[in-house]
Enzyme design. Structure first.
Site, mmCIF file in Angstrom:
data_model
loop_
_atom_site.group_PDB
_atom_site.id
_atom_site.type_symbol
_atom_site.label_atom_id
_atom_site.label_comp_id
_atom_site.label_asym_id
_atom_site.label_seq_id
_atom_site.Cartn_x
_atom_site.Cartn_y
_atom_site.Cartn_z
ATOM 1 N N GLU A 128 -10.580 50.490 -8.033
ATOM 2 C CA GLU A 128 -9.273 50.355 -7.382
ATOM 3 C C GLU A 128 -9.426 50.336 -5.863
ATOM 4 O OE1 GLU A 128 -7.575 49.149 -9.413
ATOM 5 O OE2 GLU A 128 -5.982 50.469 -10.117
ATOM 6 N N THR A 180 -2.167 43.616 -4.378
ATOM 7 C CA THR A 180 -1.779 45.014 -4.197
ATOM 8 C C THR A 180 -1.980 45.435 -2.739
ATOM 9 O OG1 THR A 180 -2.311 45.521 -6.479
ATOM 10 C CG2 THR A 180 -2.240 47.378 -4.976
HETATM 11 N N1 HSE Z 1 0.602 52.496 -7.338
HETATM 12 C C1 HSE Z 1 -0.017 51.242 -6.998
HETATM 13 C C2 HSE Z 1 0.892 50.476 -6.063
HETATM 14 C C3 HSE Z 1 -0.241 50.461 -8.262
HETATM 15 O O1 HSE Z 1 2.081 50.399 -6.363
HETATM 16 O O2 HSE Z 1 0.429 49.987 -5.039
HETATM 17 C C4 HSE Z 1 -0.883 49.139 -8.051
HETATM 18 O O3 HSE Z 1 -0.979 48.493 -9.297
#
Ligand code: HSE
Length: 309
Positions: A128, A180
């Site tokens: 991530e 993201t």
């Molecule tokens: N919590 C993260 C965001 C998840 O909203 O940026 C990304 O999939």
């Protein structure tokens, strides 16, 4: 086991109000991976899809997660991973988390389950970090623990699996890509106290709603006054989808992870199907290609089974 098949589930992070802390695993879609132990150390990756993702383990989300695992193992092992991504990258359905968590879950089975789920979350978070620049576990945790999870803290890791009542999930994925990292960059660094109060009221309400199987409370708590007002501008049709799906009987919903997918929760399948119809009509009228799913929460999360070698 020398070779395993992995079904790495998609996930919906945030669950509207719980930015970076709540997430749920979906039964569909899921990436398909196979993994085997190799005679020589090192990690090799093959893709069976056409997304052109990096093959260098240092630049690949599954690769960096496996490198973190191998480093802790202090033993020379090698893995070969084959990935067929059915969760489109940049969909908001936890595509990078599925690759990273799927890889470490598969490796763990091949190694005789030497690591705990918490260890696997730690390794997968490296994926991530590579994908979005930040370690967050709200997609990884539901994949590895199954169902709905609360990531109370990532340092130190504190993950709680929540119980939940039967629910149907309808997802629409408009075929535009939202990275993201970009969707995080546009967020404000500061929140007003009044918004924070409303938000933590909603998070507590949503968690309580899941635990007490209180559908009305779940519905009332699916509200986000901090992230959604900013991110929703990246998603054409968002306001319409929300309004029409709620009118069709959905409990509530919002942006899936960092978008552009939108999810809605319903108590009954026929409502979930009506919700899907609304989503289809909206994106057809907008002339934007889309994909929909009507699915359930995946109680078991990522599935690893023995493969024929
Ligand atoms: N919590 C993260 C965001 C998840 O909203 O940026 C990304 O999939």
């Amino acid at each position: 086991m020398k070779k395993v098949n992995i079904l790495a589930t998609a996930s919906v992070a945030n669950l509207v109000c719980g930015f970076d802390v709540l997430g749920m695993a979906l039964a569909d879609p899921a990436d398909r991976m196979t993994m085997s132990l190799t005679d020589s150390p090192g990690i090799t990756i093959t893709h069976e899809d056409s997304y052109g993702l990096p093959l260098d383990p240092e630049k690949n989300v599954a690769g960096v997660a496996l490198l973190a695992l191998v480093e802790e193992l202090k033993e020379k092992v090698g893995f070969h991973v084959t990935v067929n991504k059915l969760i489109k990258p940049g969909s908001g359905l936890g595509s990078s988390a599925a690759s990273a968590a799927g890889a470490v879950a598969g490796a763990n089975v091949l190694l005789g389950n030497r690591f705990s789920n918490e260890d696997l979350v730690r390794f997968a978070m490296m994926g991530e970090k590579l994908a979005s620049g930040v370690k967050h576990a709200d997609n990884i945790a539901p994949g590895l623990y199954g169902g709905i999870t609360l990531v109370r803290s990532i340092l130190p890791l504190d993950i709680v699996r929540l119980s939940f009542p039967p629910l149907y999930v309808t997802v629409v994925h408009p075929q535009i890509e939202v990275k993201t990292s970009d969707a995080r960059q546009i967020l404000r660094n500061q929140v007003q106290l009044k918004d924070a109060i409303r938000q933590w009221g909603n998070i507590a309400g949503l968690v309580t709603g899941f635990l007490q199987k209180d559908y009305a409370l779940i519905g009332r708590s699916l509200e986000d006054v901090i992230v959604e007002p900013v991110r929703s501008i990246l998603i054409p049709g968002f306001v319409d989808v929300k309004q029409r799906c709620m009118a069709a009987g959905a409990l509530g919903g919002g942006i899936s992870g960092s978008g552009p997918s939108i999810f809605m929760l319903s108590i009954e399948e026929r409502t979930a199907l009506k919700v899907e119809q609304e989503m289809k009509e909206i994106y057809s009228a907008l002339g934007i290609e889309f994909r929909t799913y009507v699915t359930r929460i995946c109680d078991k999360g990522i599935k690893v089974t023995e493969a024929d070698s």
